[in-house]
Design an enzyme around this catalytic site. Structure first.
Site, PDB file in Angstrom:
ATOM      1  N   ASP A 145      -2.003 -47.005  19.730  1.00 29.62           N
ATOM      2  CA  ASP A 145      -1.091 -46.338  19.463  1.00 29.62           C
ATOM      3  C   ASP A 145       0.306 -46.899  18.527  1.00 29.62           C
ATOM      4  O   ASP A 145      -0.121 -48.404  18.285  1.00 29.62           O
ATOM      5  CB  ASP A 145      -0.778 -46.496  21.429  1.00 29.62           C
ATOM      6  CG  ASP A 145      -0.117 -44.825  21.169  1.00 29.62           C
ATOM      7  OD1 ASP A 145      -0.132 -44.224  20.496  1.00 29.62           O
ATOM      8  OD2 ASP A 145      -0.596 -43.803  22.551  1.00 29.62           O
ATOM      9  N   ASP A 203       0.910 -35.522  20.542  1.00 31.53           N
ATOM     10  CA  ASP A 203      -0.261 -35.521  20.885  1.00 31.53           C
ATOM     11  C   ASP A 203      -0.524 -33.566  21.415  1.00 31.53           C
ATOM     12  O   ASP A 203       0.565 -33.559  21.413  1.00 31.53           O
ATOM     13  CB  ASP A 203       0.785 -35.737  22.217  1.00 31.53           C
ATOM     14  CG  ASP A 203       0.486 -37.332  22.626  1.00 31.53           C
ATOM     15  OD1 ASP A 203      -0.287 -37.871  21.887  1.00 31.53           O
ATOM     16  OD2 ASP A 203       0.918 -38.017  23.499  1.00 31.53           O
TER      17      ASP A 203
END
Length: 398
Positions: A145, A203
């Site tokens: 990430d 997301d």
């Protein structure tokens, strides 16, 4: 000068070969985040693995369990990253061994900064050490990430490149999934620095489209984005559309952010159809232990999955885009074509598609991959398409 050029070409060829070896087709599995959020744990992960085997998901190709954020317990006195002993009392290696014993693979999560998105221990400045730790545990995939990291492209390339190099030198084959969400356009450089996939959007949430201004990425937002990235997709380099929402049905948790209240079964089926047409990695995120028959039917459609895993690995291209329709065409390894007809309207529409308008000039046997039957032999197709439904046909020249 010639020797330097030859060396550079050999280096590039070696990198490409390694990319293909690590992820020749898009990875498939299940991701912990939407269901377990900040509380992933050994018991539930094992139950999910058991359910994946029992449901037929592993047999269908869903090999991985991807353990997302919040598994970490800090670092020991030698600065080795460790798992939370309450969540994972047997340790990550034991869990990976459990998955491997079932013919599965294990993915894990970290971040290219000092702290992860949820504020847990991350891997910046510990790339080599963490990569070797992951390898010693038997990890097969790293989702990396980018929370708490600088926004510029150069830093992202450097940090992802450092982890890619560390993974290559770890002694184990570990796939690198780049998760910088799209602002730095990792599709332009992800393969170059050693990644095998890259997220293309922020997301995804359990909604069809962000049209109300409330924010959050919906299924169609991802389809529309990835439709323009076909040139960057191929063996060992995949445009990652994020998690499959299929079966979430508005469950509380991360997927419900930005007022996301769930999707219709037609929308979930469209997501599965288009993720497969567009070569996205497939990682389910619903509770496999309590799947409905409809959810199973969508996730386990082997004819649709075969498009995603096709050896030619050529992402579908959008041939038609207007107010009502998106139509995609994808060539397949055996000479067939797949076409996807997506109705973007809020009501059922009548479609009449001449294959010649899509560049397909022959007569074809038309197989409906959701009805699992041949619809006839023709050079066109006409029929009704429900709101947000995607018809997917496999065309075989006759």
């Amino acid at each position: 000068m010639k020797l330097k050029l030859v060396f550079a070409l050999l280096l590039i060829a070696g990198t490409i070969s390694a990319q293909v070896k690590l992820a020749p087709t898009p990875p498939m599995g299940w991701m912990s985040w939407n269901i377990m959020s900040v509380n992933p744990n050994e018991k539930d992960i094992k139950e999910m693995a058991d359910a994946m085997v029992a449901s037929g998901m592993v047999e269908a190709g869903y090999q991985y369990i991807f353990l997302d954020d919040c598994w970490q317990g800090g670092r020991d006195n030698k600065n080795n990253i460790i798992a939370d002993p309450l969540k994972f009392p047997s340790g990550i290696k034991s869990l990976a061994d459990y998955l491997h014993g079932k013919g599965m693979k294990m993915g894990i999560y970290s971040d290219a900064a000092s702290l992860t998105c949820a504020g847990y221990t991350a891997s910046f400045n510990f790339e080599d050490q963490d990569a070797k730790t992951f390898a010693s545990w038997g990890i097969d995939y790293l989702k990396y990430d980018y929370c708490n990291a600088p926004e510029d492209v150069a830093t992202a390339k450097l940090r992802y490149g450092n982890m890619a190099k560390a993974l290559r030198q770890s002694g184990r084959d570990i796939v690198l999934g780049i998760c910088e969400w799209g602002p730095r356009e990792a599709w332009n450089w992800g393969a170059e620095i050693g990644g095998q996939s890259w997220r293309t959007t922020f997301d995804i949430r359990d909604k069809w489209n962000d049209t109300d201004g409330k924010g959050g990425v919906g299924i169609y937002n991802v389809i529309d984005k990835n439709a323009g990235l076909a040139e960057f997709s191929g063996p060992g380099r995949w445009n990652d559309g994020d998690m499959l929402n299929v079966g979430l049905k508005g469950v509380k948790g991360p997927s419900g952010a930005f007022d996301a209240n769930g999707c219709t079964d037609a929308e979930y089926q469209s997501q599965m159809s288009m993720w497969c047409m567009l070569n996205s990695p497939l990682y389910a995120s619903n509770d496999i232990r309590t799947m409905t028959e409809t959810t199973k039917r969508i996730l386990l459609n082997k004819e649709i999955i075969a498009l995603n895993q096709d050896a030619l690995a050529k992402q579908a291209e959008r041939k038609v885009k207007n107010e009502t329709w998106d139509i995609f065409v994808r060539p397949l390894a055996n000479g067939d074509y797949a076409i996807a007809i997506l109705n973007k309207a809020s009501s059922t529409q009548n479609a009449k598609i001449a294959f010649s308008d899509l560049g397909l000039t022959a007569k074809y046997e038309i197989r409906d991959l959701w009805q699992h039957k041949v619809m006839g032999k023709a050079n066109q197709w006409a029929g009704k398409v429900a709101s947000h439904e995607t018809k997917v046909f496999r065309l075989k020249k006759v």
